[in-house]
Design a protein around this motif. Sequence first.
Motif, PDB file in Angstrom:
ATOM      1  N   GLU A 127      54.946 102.289  15.095  1.00 54.07           N
ATOM      2  CA  GLU A 127      55.583 101.409  15.714  1.00 54.07           C
ATOM      3  C   GLU A 127      54.756 100.985  16.953  1.00 54.07           C
ATOM      4  O   GLU A 127      54.943  99.800  17.502  1.00 54.07           O
ATOM      5  CB  GLU A 127      56.903 101.727  16.130  1.00 54.07           C
ATOM      6  N   ALA A 128      54.079 101.869  17.480  1.00 53.64           N
ATOM      7  CA  ALA A 128      53.411 101.834  18.838  1.00 53.64           C
ATOM      8  C   ALA A 128      52.007 101.265  18.635  1.00 53.64           C
ATOM      9  O   ALA A 128      51.292 101.106  19.715  1.00 53.64           O
ATOM     10  CB  ALA A 128      53.200 103.131  19.558  1.00 53.64           C
ATOM     11  N   LEU A 176      50.269 110.235  22.462  1.00 54.20           N
ATOM     12  CA  LEU A 176      51.206 110.377  20.853  1.00 54.20           C
ATOM     13  C   LEU A 176      50.302 111.256  20.054  1.00 54.20           C
ATOM     14  O   LEU A 176      50.974 112.032  19.234  1.00 54.20           O
ATOM     15  CB  LEU A 176      51.614 109.119  20.422  1.00 54.20           C
ATOM     16  N   ASP A 184      56.306 107.875  12.287  1.00 52.43           N
ATOM     17  CA  ASP A 184      56.928 106.265  12.549  1.00 52.43           C
ATOM     18  C   ASP A 184      56.952 105.844  14.022  1.00 52.43           C
ATOM     19  O   ASP A 184      56.718 104.710  14.581  1.00 52.43           O
ATOM     20  CB  ASP A 184      58.521 106.432  12.106  1.00 52.43           C
ATOM     21  N   GLN A 185      56.859 106.693  14.958  1.00 55.44           N
ATOM     22  CA  GLN A 185      56.719 106.617  16.173  1.00 55.44           C
ATOM     23  C   GLN A 185      55.090 105.996  16.614  1.00 55.44           C
ATOM     24  O   GLN A 185      55.067 104.899  17.277  1.00 55.44           O
ATOM     25  CB  GLN A 185      56.884 107.642  17.377  1.00 55.44           C
ATOM     26  N   VAL A 190      56.363 114.198  18.377  1.00 55.13           N
ATOM     27  CA  VAL A 190      56.148 113.075  17.847  1.00 55.13           C
ATOM     28  C   VAL A 190      56.198 112.675  16.539  1.00 55.13           C
ATOM     29  O   VAL A 190      55.799 113.647  15.810  1.00 55.13           O
ATOM     30  CB  VAL A 190      54.742 112.399  18.584  1.00 55.13           C
ATOM     31  N   THR A 191      56.585 111.550  16.016  1.00 60.87           N
ATOM     32  CA  THR A 191      56.831 111.249  14.708  1.00 60.87           C
ATOM     33  C   THR A 191      55.757 110.351  14.048  1.00 60.87           C
ATOM     34  O   THR A 191      55.165 109.723  15.053  1.00 60.87           O
ATOM     35  CB  THR A 191      58.003 111.116  14.243  1.00 60.87           C
TER      36      THR A 191
END
Length: 242
Positions: free
Chosen positions: A200-201, A172, A196-197, A193-194
Motif C-alpha cells: 500500500e505504501a 518498513l 500489505d502495508q 510490518v506486514t
Amino acid sequence: MTSRAEYCVIACAEAWRDNGEVLASPMGLIPSFGARLAKRTFSPDLLLTDGEAMLVGLDGTVEGWLPYRRHLTMVTGGRRHVMMGASQIDRFGNQNISCIGDWRQPARQLLGVRGAPVNTLNNPVSYWIPKHSPRVFVEKVDMVSGVGHDRAEAAGASATRYHRLPRVVSDLGVFDFAGPSRSMRLASLHPGVTVDQVREATGFELAIGDDVPYTREPTAEELRLIREVIDPKGLRDREVRG
C-alpha cells in the motif's frame, strides 16, 4: 524490546558488511549510526569521515587527512559506499533529489542533482528512506539524479563497471534489486510490518516472494552499543517512530 528505529540502524549497518577497507559515506542520522555500528562490530576495516576532509575514528578523533583529490580517487575506483536519501525512487533504483514535476518548470525545487550521478556510476550506493510512501516509491521519477539499473545498462559498459545498488532501507523494510530485470524486491520486513502495508505504501508493483523474512534481530552487544555508545540520547527515535 527492540524499537523500529533500532531495526533500521541494524539494516543500514548490514549494507557495509564484508565491504572491507572502503570509505563509508552515510548521509543522514540513522545511516551514520549504522556505519559506526558496522565498524565497531562486523566491518572493522571501514573508513569513516567527518563529511569534510578528515578520516575519523569511532569517537570522532581525527586519524588522517582526506584531500579532495584522494576522495575523488576513491570514488572513481569504487572504493566508497554511499548511503544517500531519495525524494523519489523507482523500481529500478533511479533516484530523484532534484525537483518535483516537470524539470523545465518544477512544482517544487529540491537539492539539485548534486553528486548523485557520479556516486551511482562510480561506487556502490544504497538508500535510506525514513518514511516509506507512494510519494517516494514512485512508478517513474520526475528527474533522474541517481542512476538506476535500467539506465546504467542502456548506457553500456562505461556506466555499469562500478554501478551497484546493494540495498534500500526504509522504515518498513529492506529492499534489494533481485526482482525481474533487476527491479526492486522486498528482502525483509521490519518486525511489526506486514506485506500489505508495504504494498500500500509503494507506488509500483514490487517483487515479493512467498516467504519474506523479518529483518534480523540485533545482538545484545549491538543493542548496548546503539543505546549506550552510539546514540545515548535516543535521537534515532525522532527519525523513526513506532
